[in-house]
Design a protein around this motif. Structure first.
Motif, mmCIF file in Angstrom:
data_model
loop_
_atom_site.group_PDB
_atom_site.id
_atom_site.type_symbol
_atom_site.label_atom_id
_atom_site.label_comp_id
_atom_site.label_asym_id
_atom_site.label_seq_id
_atom_site.Cartn_x
_atom_site.Cartn_y
_atom_site.Cartn_z
ATOM 1 N N HIS A 176 0.855 -1.190 0.000
ATOM 2 C CA HIS A 176 0.000 0.000 0.000
ATOM 3 C C HIS A 176 0.890 1.238 0.000
ATOM 4 C CE1 HIS A 176 -3.642 2.186 2.058
ATOM 5 N NE2 HIS A 176 -3.142 2.862 1.055
ATOM 6 N N VAL A 177 0.834 1.954 -1.106
ATOM 7 C CA VAL A 177 1.710 3.094 -1.348
ATOM 8 C C VAL A 177 0.927 4.393 -1.148
ATOM 9 C CG1 VAL A 177 2.766 4.296 -3.304
ATOM 10 C CG2 VAL A 177 3.337 1.919 -2.847
ATOM 11 N N HIS A 178 1.515 5.356 -0.429
ATOM 12 C CA HIS A 178 0.834 6.628 -0.169
ATOM 13 C C HIS A 178 1.485 7.755 -0.954
ATOM 14 C CE1 HIS A 178 -1.677 5.128 3.149
ATOM 15 N NE2 HIS A 178 -0.706 4.238 3.237
ATOM 16 N N ASP A 179 0.724 8.342 -1.845
ATOM 17 C CA ASP A 179 1.183 9.478 -2.661
ATOM 18 C C ASP A 179 2.333 9.094 -3.591
ATOM 19 O OD1 ASP A 179 -0.661 11.426 -2.211
ATOM 20 O OD2 ASP A 179 0.507 12.554 -0.770
ATOM 21 N N ALA A 180 2.909 10.125 -4.229
ATOM 22 C CA ALA A 180 3.906 9.878 -5.283
ATOM 23 C C ALA A 180 5.229 9.334 -4.753
ATOM 24 C CB ALA A 180 4.184 11.192 -6.021
ATOM 25 N N HIS A 181 5.601 9.697 -3.532
ATOM 26 C CA HIS A 181 6.976 9.431 -3.075
ATOM 27 C C HIS A 181 7.416 7.988 -3.293
ATOM 28 C CE1 HIS A 181 4.786 12.446 -0.636
ATOM 29 N NE2 HIS A 181 5.782 13.221 -1.030
ATOM 30 N N PRO A 182 6.661 7.000 -2.791
ATOM 31 C CA PRO A 182 7.105 5.622 -3.032
ATOM 32 C C PRO A 182 6.507 5.002 -4.293
ATOM 33 C CG PRO A 182 5.493 5.718 -1.235
ATOM 34 C CD PRO A 182 5.470 7.041 -1.908
ATOM 35 N N ARG A 202 1.927 -12.703 -6.329
ATOM 36 C CA ARG A 202 0.554 -12.619 -5.826
ATOM 37 C C ARG A 202 0.266 -11.321 -5.052
ATOM 38 N NH1 ARG A 202 0.447 -16.224 -2.168
ATOM 39 N NH2 ARG A 202 -1.735 -15.888 -1.742
ATOM 40 N N THR A 203 1.223 -10.425 -5.081
ATOM 41 C CA THR A 203 1.044 -9.205 -4.267
ATOM 42 C C THR A 203 0.139 -8.196 -4.969
ATOM 43 O OG1 THR A 203 3.289 -9.509 -3.489
ATOM 44 C CG2 THR A 203 2.301 -7.360 -3.088
ATOM 45 N N ALA A 204 -0.896 -7.714 -4.231
ATOM 46 C CA ALA A 204 -1.773 -6.675 -4.791
ATOM 47 C C ALA A 204 -1.182 -5.300 -4.499
ATOM 48 C CB ALA A 204 -3.159 -6.807 -4.175
ATOM 49 N N ARG A 205 -1.505 -4.356 -5.391
ATOM 50 C CA ARG A 205 -0.897 -3.026 -5.291
ATOM 51 C C ARG A 205 -1.990 -1.975 -5.100
ATOM 52 N NH1 ARG A 205 1.580 -5.743 -10.139
ATOM 53 N NH2 ARG A 205 0.126 -4.605 -11.450
ATOM 54 N N VAL A 206 -1.887 -1.243 -3.992
ATOM 55 C CA VAL A 206 -2.893 -0.222 -3.680
ATOM 56 C C VAL A 206 -2.211 1.134 -3.570
ATOM 57 C CG1 VAL A 206 -4.537 0.574 -1.913
ATOM 58 C CG2 VAL A 206 -4.449 -1.855 -2.536
ATOM 59 N N LEU A 207 -2.819 2.128 -4.191
ATOM 60 C CA LEU A 207 -2.299 3.500 -4.116
ATOM 61 C C LEU A 207 -3.339 4.400 -3.466
ATOM 62 C CD1 LEU A 207 -0.444 5.949 -4.997
ATOM 63 C CD2 LEU A 207 -1.774 5.989 -7.122
ATOM 64 N N THR A 208 -2.934 5.141 -2.436
ATOM 65 C CA THR A 208 -3.805 6.173 -1.873
ATOM 66 C C THR A 208 -3.297 7.542 -2.293
ATOM 67 O OG1 THR A 208 -4.490 4.852 0.018
ATOM 68 C CG2 THR A 208 -4.657 7.224 0.270
ATOM 69 N N ILE A 209 -4.204 8.343 -2.845
ATOM 70 C CA ILE A 209 -3.835 9.700 -3.265
ATOM 71 C C ILE A 209 -4.273 10.703 -2.190
ATOM 72 C CG2 ILE A 209 -4.156 11.490 -5.012
ATOM 73 C CD1 ILE A 209 -4.643 9.271 -7.052
ATOM 74 N N ASP A 258 -3.530 -1.844 -8.617
ATOM 75 C CA ASP A 258 -4.753 -2.645 -8.778
ATOM 76 C C ASP A 258 -5.963 -1.842 -8.320
ATOM 77 O OD1 ASP A 258 -3.671 -5.220 -9.668
ATOM 78 O OD2 ASP A 258 -2.641 -5.188 -7.736
ATOM 79 N N ARG A 259 -5.773 -1.090 -7.237
ATOM 80 C CA ARG A 259 -6.845 -0.214 -6.740
ATOM 81 C C ARG A 259 -6.246 1.117 -6.340
ATOM 82 N NH1 ARG A 259 -12.374 -1.570 -7.403
ATOM 83 N NH2 ARG A 259 -12.110 -3.642 -8.271
ATOM 84 N N ILE A 260 -7.010 2.178 -6.608
ATOM 85 C CA ILE A 260 -6.570 3.528 -6.280
ATOM 86 C C ILE A 260 -7.669 4.141 -5.417
ATOM 87 C CG2 ILE A 260 -5.973 5.790 -7.257
ATOM 88 C CD1 ILE A 260 -5.734 4.192 -10.005
ATOM 89 N N ASN A 261 -7.285 4.790 -4.343
ATOM 90 C CA ASN A 261 -8.324 5.543 -3.640
ATOM 91 C C ASN A 261 -7.830 6.934 -3.295
ATOM 92 O OD1 ASN A 261 -6.782 4.538 -1.201
ATOM 93 N ND2 ASN A 261 -8.379 5.744 -0.219
ATOM 94 N N ALA A 262 -8.774 7.866 -3.291
ATOM 95 C CA ALA A 262 -8.485 9.226 -2.852
ATOM 96 C C ALA A 262 -9.007 9.343 -1.419
ATOM 97 C CB ALA A 262 -9.186 10.219 -3.762
ATOM 98 N N LEU A 314 -11.032 3.278 -9.169
ATOM 99 C CA LEU A 314 -10.845 4.441 -8.288
ATOM 100 C C LEU A 314 -12.033 4.616 -7.344
ATOM 101 C CD1 LEU A 314 -9.400 7.211 -7.614
ATOM 102 C CD2 LEU A 314 -10.684 8.186 -9.519
ATOM 103 N N SER A 315 -11.740 4.838 -6.074
ATOM 104 C CA SER A 315 -12.820 5.113 -5.117
ATOM 105 C C SER A 315 -12.339 6.159 -4.120
ATOM 106 C CB SER A 315 -13.201 3.828 -4.388
ATOM 107 O OG SER A 315 -12.063 3.346 -3.692
ATOM 108 N N GLY A 316 -13.225 6.561 -3.223
ATOM 109 C CA GLY A 316 -12.846 7.531 -2.198
ATOM 110 C C GLY A 316 -13.095 6.933 -0.827
ATOM 111 N N ILE A 317 -12.137 7.076 0.067
ATOM 112 C CA ILE A 317 -12.335 6.631 1.459
ATOM 113 C C ILE A 317 -11.970 7.814 2.357
ATOM 114 C CG2 ILE A 317 -11.616 5.068 3.294
ATOM 115 C CD1 ILE A 317 -10.954 2.964 1.222
ATOM 116 N N LEU A 318 -12.950 8.274 3.103
ATOM 117 C CA LEU A 318 -12.699 9.414 3.984
ATOM 118 C C LEU A 318 -11.721 9.025 5.095
ATOM 119 C CD1 LEU A 318 -13.928 12.331 4.406
ATOM 120 C CD2 LEU A 318 -15.284 11.282 6.211
ATOM 121 N N ASN A 319 -10.725 9.877 5.321
ATOM 122 C CA ASN A 319 -9.802 9.642 6.434
ATOM 123 C C ASN A 319 -10.525 9.671 7.776
ATOM 124 O OD1 ASN A 319 -7.433 9.620 4.906
ATOM 125 N ND2 ASN A 319 -7.183 11.848 5.028
#
Ligand code: GLC
Length: 479
Positions: free
Chosen positions: A128-134, A153-160, A204-208, A237-242
């Motif tokens: 699970h990667v947060h923002d551009a840095h990683p 088998r590793t899934a890749r998730v990005l949070t923007i 694989d999945r992106i969330n804001a 793409l989906s949104g998850i409130l912090n």
């Protein structure tokens, strides 16, 4: 599930802004839900952590092999790997003054972190990667998926958390790590070696960090040039409130406050307002006290505030206290305001958490007039502390505050639309009029305090997102 979090910040160890709070907060929540979470962070010069164990390995970096260290420590109970190495070492701060240094350090960090994790035998179900840095990690995993059984088998998730910081000129650093830019024509030419664009492309999945921001970034105004790429990936793409940490932010127990209080003992809050007025040498009394706690960044709309406020301050008795650090030009604009209204405006350009807490616990209102705001944590803390938020209708601000004139029965604050001094002034005037009606105001404070923005809901949503990412991953086979 086994989860590896990769980020530039994780509070309380490394925190510049909300990113750090959120990476720390979501990791703790997922751990409480029973997941095996590890955080990896660059081992910045200012971290002197003596860890339990240290390992060293070599990472390919151009023609050379560069040594990278990994110290295992913990952030409030969550295991944390501090990744070191020559490209990470320079500079004392989290973000360097030039993007080129950041890019090298973060690309190296992302790739070295994956090597260390593999060497330690921790095989994540989700990276699970947060923002551009990683972001380079997501790009590397996409390529490794076809050649390295360990990562297949590793899934890749990005949070923007913020679309604006993209690190677009990373071709050289990527090449040092053995990676090529994208050749895909969904990515604009100028972003083909961009760390954020590459991560968006390969996740694989992106969330804001809020549902509204997830909708905003697929359009030109807030997509920072990558809206078409995001639109092409809209199905992922989906949104998850912090959330915010409800134990850490609790007016009933906060030791920084002169008086603790709850929704049932709201009159006790007055003592905090008085104490704040005394501390800031603003006039003591019932006049409305406006607060602002913010990074001094273009995003945050302090320039708008400096333009909108003079007329309002001239008309009434309101006073303003601002706490924040950052941009020198923004400081200068605020200093002009303070020079024009010396008895009504108090500025403090430091990072001071105790003072921030006293503002949340004592100010009548908190102002968040952002140009854009992916989520925003200030308004959530304000609601929890009975300070009524006045916000612009954008991103997470729109998702968390209900305007009391639009919906008097469930309103929790004031919301304005256009990013203009006029619109902000109109909202301030509405707020100052409503403030006169003490029982209406109390009702609004109580409704705000009764909302729940703790991490529990977000934790469940991230868990569901990980499950979807894992399904996507196995449905796709190799890339
Ligand atoms: C960034 C965004 C802010 C968000 C935070 C945490 O700092 O600007 O809106 O709350 O990340 O996700």
């Amino acid at each position: 599930m086994k989860v590896l979090m990769l980020a530039a910040e994780a509070a309380p160890l490394v925190k510049v802004g909300g990113l750090g709070d959120v990476v720390g907060g979501i990791s703790a929540e997922l751990r409480a839900l029973g997941h095996d979470v590890r955080i990896a962070l660059p081992h910045y010069g200012f971290i002197s952590a003596a860890g339990e164990s240290q390992s060293v390995l070599s990472v390919r970096w151009g023609r050379a092999k560069v040594k990278s260290s990994c110290i295992e420590t913990a952030i409030e109970g969550t295991p944390c790997l501090l990744i070191g190495g020559r490209p990470i070492a320079p500079g004392e701060s989290v973000y360097a003054q030039t993007a080129a240094i950041d890019i090298r350090r973060f690309v190296f960090f992302a790739l070295a972190a994956l090597h260390h994790v593999q060497a330690l035998g921790f095989q994540p179900d989700v990276v699970h990667v947060h923002d551009a840095h990683p972001g380079a990690a997501v790009h590397w995993l996409q390529q490794a998926a076809s050649t390295e059984p360990f990562w297949r088998r590793t899934a890749r998730v990005l949070t923007i958390h913020n679309m604006v910081y993209q690190y677009n000129e990373a071709a050289e650093a990527l090449a040092l790590g053995g990676l090529k830019p994208a050749s895909d024509n969904r990515v604009p030419t100028w972003a083909r070696a961009g760390l954020l664009a590459l991560a968006i492309r390969a996740a694989d999945r992106i969330n804001a960090v809020s549902p509204t921001y997830a909708k905003e970034i697929v359009a030109q105004e807030h997509g920072a040039g990558l809206h078409a790429l995001l639109l092409a990936r809209a199905g992922r793409l989906s949104g998850i409130l912090n959330g915010i940490d409800y134990q850490c932010w609790d007016a009933a127990t906060d030791s920084a406050l002169a008086r603790n209080f709850t929704a049932e003992t709201l009159p006790a809050r007055e003592a905090n307002k008085r104490a704040l007025q005394q501390e800031t040498v603003l006039p003591v009394g019932p006049a409305p006290l406006l607060g602002m706690v913010s990074r001094l960044d273009h995003q945050k709309g302090l320039d708008l505030l400096a333009r909108a406020l003079p007329a309002v301050l001239r008309e009434g008795k309101a006073a303003l206290v601002v706490l924040g650090s950052g941009d020198g030009n923004i400081q200068a604009a605020l200093q002009q305001l303070a020079a024009d209204f010396p008895e009504r405006v108090l500025l403090n350009f430091r990072f001071d958490e105790g003072f921030a807490r006293r503002i949340y616990g004592g100010a009548d209102m908190m102002l968040v007039p952002s140009r854009y705001e992916p989520c925003g944590l200030v308004q959530m803390i304000a609601l929890r502390y009975g300070a009524v938020p006045l916000v612009r209708a954008t991103g997470g601000l729109r998702d968390t505050v209900t305007d009391c004139d639009v919906d008097p029965a469930s309103g929790t604050g004031f919301v304005f639309d256009a990013f203009t001094p006029r619109a902000l002034r109109a909202a301030l005037r509405r707020a100052l009029t409503r403030f006169e009606d003490r029982s209406f105001w109390r009702g609004m404070q109580r409704r705000g305090m009764a909302l729940d923005f703790s991490w529990a809901a977000a934790g469940r949503r991230y868990q569901a997102l990980y499950r979807k990412a894992i399904e996507d991953r196995s449905a796709r086979g190799t890339d």
